[in-house]
Design a protein around this motif. Structure first.
Motif, PDB file in Angstrom:
ATOM      1  N   TYR A 175     -10.540   5.042   2.398  1.00 46.53           N
ATOM      2  CA  TYR A 175     -11.308   4.600   1.238  1.00 46.53           C
ATOM      3  C   TYR A 175     -12.048   5.776   0.601  1.00 46.53           C
ATOM      4  O   TYR A 175     -12.035   5.950  -0.627  1.00 46.53           O
ATOM      5  CB  TYR A 175     -12.295   3.510   1.641  1.00 46.53           C
ATOM      6  CG  TYR A 175     -13.229   3.108   0.523  1.00 46.53           C
ATOM      7  CD1 TYR A 175     -12.795   2.284  -0.511  1.00 46.53           C
ATOM      8  CD2 TYR A 175     -14.542   3.591   0.483  1.00 46.53           C
ATOM      9  CE1 TYR A 175     -13.643   1.944  -1.550  1.00 46.53           C
ATOM     10  CE2 TYR A 175     -15.396   3.247  -0.554  1.00 46.53           C
ATOM     11  CZ  TYR A 175     -14.944   2.421  -1.566  1.00 46.53           C
ATOM     12  OH  TYR A 175     -15.786   2.089  -2.605  1.00 46.53           O
TER      13      TYR A 175
ATOM     14  N   VAL B 112      -8.686   0.086  -2.088  1.00 51.28           N
ATOM     15  CA  VAL B 112      -8.906  -0.392  -0.728  1.00 51.28           C
ATOM     16  C   VAL B 112      -7.632  -0.200   0.084  1.00 51.28           C
ATOM     17  O   VAL B 112      -6.546  -0.580  -0.362  1.00 51.28           O
ATOM     18  CB  VAL B 112      -9.321  -1.880  -0.732  1.00 51.28           C
ATOM     19  CG1 VAL B 112      -9.521  -2.386   0.693  1.00 51.28           C
ATOM     20  CG2 VAL B 112     -10.590  -2.064  -1.549  1.00 51.28           C
TER      21      VAL B 112
ATOM     22  N   GLU C 208      -4.607  -0.722   2.869  1.00 53.64           N
ATOM     23  CA  GLU C 208      -3.817  -1.914   3.185  1.00 53.64           C
ATOM     24  C   GLU C 208      -3.987  -2.257   4.659  1.00 53.64           C
ATOM     25  O   GLU C 208      -3.957  -1.371   5.520  1.00 53.64           O
ATOM     26  CB  GLU C 208      -2.348  -1.665   2.858  1.00 53.64           C
ATOM     27  CG  GLU C 208      -2.105  -1.162   1.431  1.00 53.64           C
ATOM     28  CD  GLU C 208      -2.650  -2.100   0.373  1.00 53.64           C
ATOM     29  OE1 GLU C 208      -2.544  -3.333   0.553  1.00 53.64           O
ATOM     30  OE2 GLU C 208      -3.185  -1.607  -0.648  1.00 53.64           O
ATOM     31  N   TYR C 209      -4.106  -3.553   4.963  1.00 51.73           N
ATOM     32  CA  TYR C 209      -4.509  -3.975   6.307  1.00 51.73           C
ATOM     33  C   TYR C 209      -4.049  -5.403   6.577  1.00 51.73           C
ATOM     34  O   TYR C 209      -3.602  -6.126   5.676  1.00 51.73           O
ATOM     35  CB  TYR C 209      -6.036  -3.927   6.414  1.00 51.73           C
ATOM     36  CG  TYR C 209      -6.708  -4.930   5.502  1.00 51.73           C
ATOM     37  CD1 TYR C 209      -7.093  -6.184   5.975  1.00 51.73           C
ATOM     38  CD2 TYR C 209      -6.924  -4.647   4.144  1.00 51.73           C
ATOM     39  CE1 TYR C 209      -7.674  -7.127   5.134  1.00 51.73           C
ATOM     40  CE2 TYR C 209      -7.502  -5.575   3.312  1.00 51.73           C
ATOM     41  CZ  TYR C 209      -7.877  -6.814   3.797  1.00 51.73           C
ATOM     42  OH  TYR C 209      -8.443  -7.743   2.965  1.00 51.73           O
TER      43      TYR C 209
ATOM     44  N   ASN D 204     -13.645 -11.165   8.828  1.00 51.20           N
ATOM     45  CA  ASN D 204     -12.434 -10.605   8.199  1.00 51.20           C
ATOM     46  C   ASN D 204     -12.717 -10.114   6.782  1.00 51.20           C
ATOM     47  O   ASN D 204     -11.843 -10.166   5.903  1.00 51.20           O
ATOM     48  CB  ASN D 204     -11.292 -11.620   8.187  1.00 51.20           C
ATOM     49  CG  ASN D 204     -10.708 -11.900   9.556  1.00 51.20           C
ATOM     50  OD1 ASN D 204      -9.848 -12.769   9.700  1.00 51.20           O
ATOM     51  ND2 ASN D 204     -11.154 -11.193  10.591  1.00 51.20           N
ATOM     52  N   ASN D 205     -13.937  -9.628   6.542  1.00 47.79           N
ATOM     53  CA  ASN D 205     -14.303  -9.080   5.237  1.00 47.79           C
ATOM     54  C   ASN D 205     -14.121  -7.567   5.296  1.00 47.79           C
ATOM     55  O   ASN D 205     -15.025  -6.820   5.684  1.00 47.79           O
ATOM     56  CB  ASN D 205     -15.742  -9.453   4.874  1.00 47.79           C
ATOM     57  CG  ASN D 205     -16.076  -9.101   3.427  1.00 47.79           C
ATOM     58  OD1 ASN D 205     -15.637  -8.081   2.913  1.00 47.79           O
ATOM     59  ND2 ASN D 205     -16.852  -9.951   2.782  1.00 47.79           N
ATOM     60  N   PHE D 206     -12.931  -7.124   4.910  1.00 48.49           N
ATOM     61  CA  PHE D 206     -12.541  -5.730   5.038  1.00 48.49           C
ATOM     62  C   PHE D 206     -13.420  -4.823   4.169  1.00 48.49           C
ATOM     63  O   PHE D 206     -13.807  -3.734   4.589  1.00 48.49           O
ATOM     64  CB  PHE D 206     -11.074  -5.606   4.644  1.00 48.49           C
ATOM     65  CG  PHE D 206     -10.436  -4.277   4.941  1.00 48.49           C
ATOM     66  CD1 PHE D 206     -10.062  -3.949   6.224  1.00 48.49           C
ATOM     67  CD2 PHE D 206     -10.176  -3.367   3.922  1.00 48.49           C
ATOM     68  CE1 PHE D 206      -9.442  -2.739   6.508  1.00 48.49           C
ATOM     69  CE2 PHE D 206      -9.562  -2.160   4.187  1.00 48.49           C
ATOM     70  CZ  PHE D 206      -9.188  -1.837   5.492  1.00 48.49           C
ATOM     71  N   GLY D 207     -13.724  -5.278   2.948  1.00 50.91           N
ATOM     72  CA  GLY D 207     -14.529  -4.461   2.046  1.00 50.91           C
ATOM     73  C   GLY D 207     -15.924  -4.217   2.569  1.00 50.91           C
ATOM     74  O   GLY D 207     -16.434  -3.089   2.530  1.00 50.91           O
TER      75      GLY D 207
ATOM     76  N   ASP E 287      -4.206   2.900   0.098  1.00 58.60           N
ATOM     77  CA  ASP E 287      -4.141   1.912  -0.991  1.00 58.60           C
ATOM     78  C   ASP E 287      -2.784   1.989  -1.701  1.00 58.60           C
ATOM     79  O   ASP E 287      -2.298   3.071  -2.032  1.00 58.60           O
ATOM     80  CB  ASP E 287      -5.277   2.205  -1.972  1.00 58.60           C
ATOM     81  CG  ASP E 287      -5.153   1.395  -3.255  1.00 58.60           C
ATOM     82  OD1 ASP E 287      -4.770   0.213  -3.163  1.00 58.60           O
ATOM     83  OD2 ASP E 287      -5.448   1.953  -4.327  1.00 58.60           O
TER      84      ASP E 287
ATOM     85  N   GLU F 241      -9.493 -13.211   0.380  1.00 51.48           N
ATOM     86  CA  GLU F 241      -9.497 -12.252  -0.723  1.00 51.48           C
ATOM     87  C   GLU F 241     -10.184 -10.962  -0.284  1.00 51.48           C
ATOM     88  O   GLU F 241     -11.111 -10.994   0.524  1.00 51.48           O
ATOM     89  CB  GLU F 241     -10.215 -12.834  -1.945  1.00 51.48           C
ATOM     90  CG  GLU F 241      -9.519 -14.039  -2.562  1.00 51.48           C
ATOM     91  CD  GLU F 241     -10.214 -14.505  -3.828  1.00 51.48           C
ATOM     92  OE1 GLU F 241     -11.053 -13.742  -4.365  1.00 51.48           O
ATOM     93  OE2 GLU F 241      -9.919 -15.625  -4.277  1.00 51.48           O
ATOM     94  N   THR F 242      -9.739  -9.847  -0.830  1.00 49.45           N
ATOM     95  CA  THR F 242     -10.326  -8.557  -0.493  1.00 49.45           C
ATOM     96  C   THR F 242     -11.495  -8.255  -1.425  1.00 49.45           C
ATOM     97  O   THR F 242     -11.329  -8.186  -2.648  1.00 49.45           O
ATOM     98  CB  THR F 242      -9.294  -7.437  -0.600  1.00 49.45           C
ATOM     99  OG1 THR F 242      -8.248  -7.664   0.344  1.00 49.45           O
ATOM    100  CG2 THR F 242      -9.934  -6.083  -0.315  1.00 49.45           C
ATOM    101  N   GLU F 243     -12.666  -8.080  -0.849  1.00 47.32           N
ATOM    102  CA  GLU F 243     -13.841  -7.697  -1.635  1.00 47.32           C
ATOM    103  C   GLU F 243     -13.874  -6.185  -1.767  1.00 47.32           C
ATOM    104  O   GLU F 243     -13.782  -5.463  -0.767  1.00 47.32           O
ATOM    105  CB  GLU F 243     -15.110  -8.205  -0.947  1.00 47.32           C
ATOM    106  CG  GLU F 243     -16.391  -7.867  -1.700  1.00 47.32           C
ATOM    107  CD  GLU F 243     -17.614  -8.504  -1.055  1.00 47.32           C
ATOM    108  OE1 GLU F 243     -18.692  -7.889  -1.125  1.00 47.32           O
ATOM    109  OE2 GLU F 243     -17.498  -9.609  -0.482  1.00 47.32           O
TER     110      GLU F 243
END
Length: 489
Positions: free
Chosen positions: A17, A395, A397-398, A326-329, A389, A276-278
């Protein structure tokens, strides 16, 4: 310094990131490396397995089924379908990790007191008997001691790092009473403030989950004293906490319960819906919550007043909370905040304002456990790392394979006095070979264990202890008379 829950893929995701930022971005064009990637740090791994996954006292016998085993961790036998929680099973090694997971109570306790214990325990052994922690030993040697976190100060990791003891981490009010009352700690910082919610707003009715009303009200009115008579200076406002990071420190013990209940920032409103990805920092962080750097600065300024040195445990606790959700951001946000605090500590030790020097100070940067986070194709490519990304949102990829912990190894970095010793401790090899004789996935690393690291840290403090040999002899004889065994306690 413990980034709770942060395994190798957490760190790699943060690096990726940061690499994608440009000047003027939210993080100001930070480079794509972490402080621990720089000069002066050793780099190894450590195992995190519990004594047992049970959650109540039982025995001190190690459950062999949960001991870290590279062959089981890297078992790439495909497993079809999803588990009861709805996650793709992927591979047999993923299933093994889900079944043998540790929790923060036993892992932080192992680092603190050098003993393996069961899930849920705080500085007690498998039978529930209290174990001497590093904080207690450091205090007994006249050193200043403190604990700092971005989550509830009486939750598992800060409780263990702060020298508390309990058979169950859920007994938070009792843990808080011990932390404030035992006379061991000089600084306590974190959330769990009964009067505020997770958006930094005053509650209509206090919530005493993390500290009981008697202790809290006495702290607020200035009447609370530890068992040794020491009083506490309570700070809640961010501006006051920032001010405490410089200038003349308070003569009292310092309590910093920030204006937040569960976490200083992770739990703020506005999180993206599940699935969703934050984008990191897309939801403004709270102006009312001090950063981990600001809390650490205030804590170190107070502890620095002690000529005999210090012990401090600093936790980036919400890295783990983001991973559970599971909030990756927000996971990346929280690890960046932790990384900033590491940079502050490194600069502080090397500065003229600190009594500490790199010749007499050991800095440990690690995690207590990991989560099952892999790359986007981790269900078909075993142990795939997170990837750069690919869709232009900045962000990496995961893919998540659990909302709980794993039994994987975690990174261990050290710097300063005798840091190379931790490389000598790392005498086990995490190697699994494929049919071609090559190390599979991320295997091939050297590692130690958290309990071994904990015992090493305790030994470093004991090496500095001035021993009264006449008194020691009396204690040895007394122990023999009581137990029939020769030992020094």
């Amino acid at each position: 310094m413990i980034a709770d829950g942060a395994g190798a893929n957490t760190l790699e995701a943060t690096r990726l990131y940061l690499q994608g930022l440009q000047p003027g971005d939210a993080r100001g064009g930070a480079v794509g490396s972490l402080v621990v990637d720089g000069p002066g740090f050793t780099n190894a791994m450590q195992s995190v397995y519990p004594l047992d996954t049970r959650t109540v006292p039982g025995s001190d016998e190690q459950n062999p089924d949960v001991v870290y085993d590279p062959a089981q961790n890297y078992d790439a036998t495909p497993v079809a379908g999803t588990n009861a929680a709805g996650y793709q099973r992927g591979f047999a090694g993923y299933d093994w990790n889900r079944a043998t997971y540790p929790d923060s109570g036993n892992t932080a306790s192992a680092i603190s007191d050098g003993q393996k214990t069961y899930n849920n325990a705080i500085n007690v052994d498998g039978s529930g008997d209290a174990q001497r922690s590093t904080a207690e030993l450091a205090h007994s040697l006249g050193k200043a001691t403190g604990v700092v976190s971005t989550v509830q100060f009486s939750d598992a990791t800060p409780a263990a790092g702060g020298g508390a003891h309990n058979v169950a981490r859920s007994n938070a009010q009792d843990i808080a009473a011990e932390m404030f009352g035992a006379g061991v700690l000089d600084v306590i910082a974190g959330t769990g403030n009964p009067d505020y919610n997770d958006d930094g707003q005053l509650r209509a009715t206090p919530n005493y989950q993390w500290v009981g009303p008697e202790v809290w009200n006495a702290l607020r009115d200035g009447s609370y004293a530890s068992s040794d008579g020491g009083t506490w200076d309570l700070l809640q406002d961010r501006a006051e906490i920032i001010a405490a990071g410089s200038g003349e420190p308070t003569d009292e013990r310092l309590a910093m319960l920030v204006q937040a209940f569960t976490g200083s920032n992770f739990y703020r409103s506005g999180a993206s819906p599940a699935g969703e990805t934050e984008i990191p920092f897309s939801v403004p962080r709270l102006d009312t919550s001090p950063t981990l750097t600001e809390l650490s600065a205030a804590a170190l300024n107070r502890l620095n007043a002690d000529e005999d040195g210090l012990y401090i445990s600093i936790e980036g606790g919400a890295v783990d909370r983001a991973m559970h959700a599971n909030n990756f951001g927000r996971m990346i946000e929280e690890y960046i905040e932790f990384n900033d605090a590491v940079q502050y500590v490194v600069d502080w030790v090397g500065s003229g304002e600190s009594r500490a020097t790199w010749a007499d100070t050991l800095l440990i940067v690690t995690a207590d456990h990991d989560h099952l986070l892999f790359g986007p194709d981790g269900a078909t490519i075993p142990y795939q790392s997170v990837l750069p990304d690919q869709d232009g949102d900045g962000v990496p990829e995961y893919a998540w394979f659990s909302n709980n912990h794993s039994n994987q190894l975690v990174p261990l970095y050290t710097a300063g006095a005798n840091a190379e010793d931790t490389l000598a401790l790392s005498d086990q090899r995490d190697v699994v070979l494929n049919a071609e004789g090559q190390a599979v996935a991320g295997s091939g690393r050297t590692y130690t264990d958290e309990a071994e690291l904990g015992r090493y840290v305790l030994e470093q403090f004991q090496l500095g202890e001035t021993i009264d040999w006449n008194s020691t002899a009396e204690r040895v004889l007394a122990n023999y008379a009581e137990t029939g065994q020769w030992f020094f306690s």
